[in-house]
Motif scaffolding. Structure first.
Motif, short mmCIF file in Angstrom:
data_model
loop_
_atom_site.label_atom_id
_atom_site.label_comp_id
_atom_site.label_asym_id
_atom_site.label_seq_id
_atom_site.Cartn_x
_atom_site.Cartn_y
_atom_site.Cartn_z
N ARG A 109 -9.99 58.18 15.25
CA ARG A 109 -9.03 58.54 14.19
C ARG A 109 -9.55 59.73 13.39
NH1 ARG A 109 -4.29 59.67 12.76
NH2 ARG A 109 -3.77 59.17 10.62
N TYR A 110 -10.86 59.76 13.13
CA TYR A 110 -11.47 60.88 12.40
C TYR A 110 -11.24 62.20 13.16
CZ TYR A 110 -15.09 64.01 10.69
OH TYR A 110 -15.76 65.10 10.21
N LYS A 111 -11.49 62.18 14.45
CA LYS A 111 -11.30 63.39 15.25
C LYS A 111 -9.84 63.84 15.24
CE LYS A 111 -15.17 62.60 18.34
NZ LYS A 111 -15.61 62.32 19.72
N GLU A 160 -8.53 67.43 13.72
CA GLU A 160 -7.74 68.34 14.56
C GLU A 160 -6.39 68.63 13.90
OE1 GLU A 160 -5.86 68.62 19.06
OE2 GLU A 160 -7.37 67.10 18.62
N GLN A 161 -5.77 67.61 13.35
CA GLN A 161 -4.49 67.78 12.66
C GLN A 161 -4.65 68.72 11.47
OE1 GLN A 161 -2.94 64.21 10.90
NE2 GLN A 161 -0.85 64.95 10.99
N ALA A 180 -0.84 71.96 2.23
CA ALA A 180 -0.93 70.66 1.54
C ALA A 180 -1.18 69.54 2.53
CB ALA A 180 0.36 70.41 0.76
N GLN A 181 -0.43 69.52 3.62
CA GLN A 181 -0.62 68.47 4.63
C GLN A 181 -1.99 68.59 5.29
OE1 GLN A 181 1.62 66.03 4.91
NE2 GLN A 181 0.18 65.00 6.24
N SER A 182 -2.46 69.81 5.47
CA SER A 182 -3.79 70.03 6.02
C SER A 182 -4.86 69.43 5.10
CB SER A 182 -4.05 71.53 6.21
OG SER A 182 -5.36 71.76 6.62
N ASP A 183 -4.70 69.66 3.80
CA ASP A 183 -5.65 69.10 2.83
C ASP A 183 -5.62 67.58 2.82
OD1 ASP A 183 -6.40 71.65 2.15
OD2 ASP A 183 -5.24 71.70 0.28
N ILE A 184 -4.44 67.01 2.95
CA ILE A 184 -4.32 65.55 2.97
C ILE A 184 -5.01 64.98 4.20
CG2 ILE A 184 -2.65 63.66 3.25
CD1 ILE A 184 -0.74 65.35 1.47
N SER A 185 -4.81 65.59 5.35
CA SER A 185 -5.45 65.13 6.58
C SER A 185 -6.97 65.25 6.47
CB SER A 185 -4.96 65.93 7.78
OG SER A 185 -3.62 65.66 8.04
N GLU A 186 -7.42 66.35 5.88
CA GLU A 186 -8.86 66.54 5.73
C GLU A 186 -9.45 65.50 4.76
OE1 GLU A 186 -12.04 70.13 4.91
OE2 GLU A 186 -9.89 70.56 4.93
N TYR A 187 -8.73 65.20 3.70
CA TYR A 187 -9.18 64.18 2.74
C TYR A 187 -9.30 62.81 3.41
CZ TYR A 187 -9.07 60.93 -1.16
OH TYR A 187 -9.34 59.91 -2.02
N ALA A 221 -9.76 62.27 6.55
CA ALA A 221 -10.87 62.34 7.50
C ALA A 221 -12.21 62.15 6.77
CB ALA A 221 -10.84 63.68 8.24
N ILE A 222 -12.33 62.72 5.59
CA ILE A 222 -13.56 62.58 4.82
C ILE A 222 -13.77 61.12 4.40
CG2 ILE A 222 -14.66 63.17 2.61
CD1 ILE A 222 -13.41 66.00 2.98
N LYS A 223 -12.70 60.46 4.02
CA LYS A 223 -12.80 59.04 3.66
C LYS A 223 -13.23 58.21 4.87
CE LYS A 223 -10.28 57.00 0.82
NZ LYS A 223 -9.74 56.47 -0.41
N LEU A 224 -12.68 58.53 6.04
CA LEU A 224 -13.07 57.83 7.26
C LEU A 224 -14.52 58.10 7.60
CD1 LEU A 224 -10.17 58.02 9.86
CD2 LEU A 224 -11.21 56.01 8.87
#
Length: 68
Positions: free
Chosen positions: A17-19, A23-24, A34-41, A43-46
């Motif tokens: 899921r992190y990967k 990638e997303q 904005a969506q990129s930042d949300i996905s990155e956030y 991923a960081i939590k994961l």
């Protein structure tokens, strides 16, 4: 306490899921910041969860030392 194999399965699921989230985030970077930042956030939590699982797994692998 969960069985070590269950922890390992959960760890592998989180890694996948992190990967996907990284990638997303990368793919959305040019079109939807904005969506990129949300996905990155997310991923960081994961990644934080993965690091905690890695620490727990390390703790379980240590052999107890008896002092006589």
């Amino acid at each position: 306490m969960k069985d070590l194999s269950e922890i390992k399965k959960h760890q592998l699921k989180l890694q996948l899921r992190y990967k996907q989230l990284i990638e997303q985030a990368y793919n959305l970077r040019q079109t939807d910041h904005a969506q990129s930042d949300i996905s990155e956030y997310k991923a960081i939590k994961l990644l934080n969860k993965l690091n905690r699982l890695k620490y727990l797994n390390r703790e379980n692998k240590q052999i107890p030392v008896s002092y006589n």
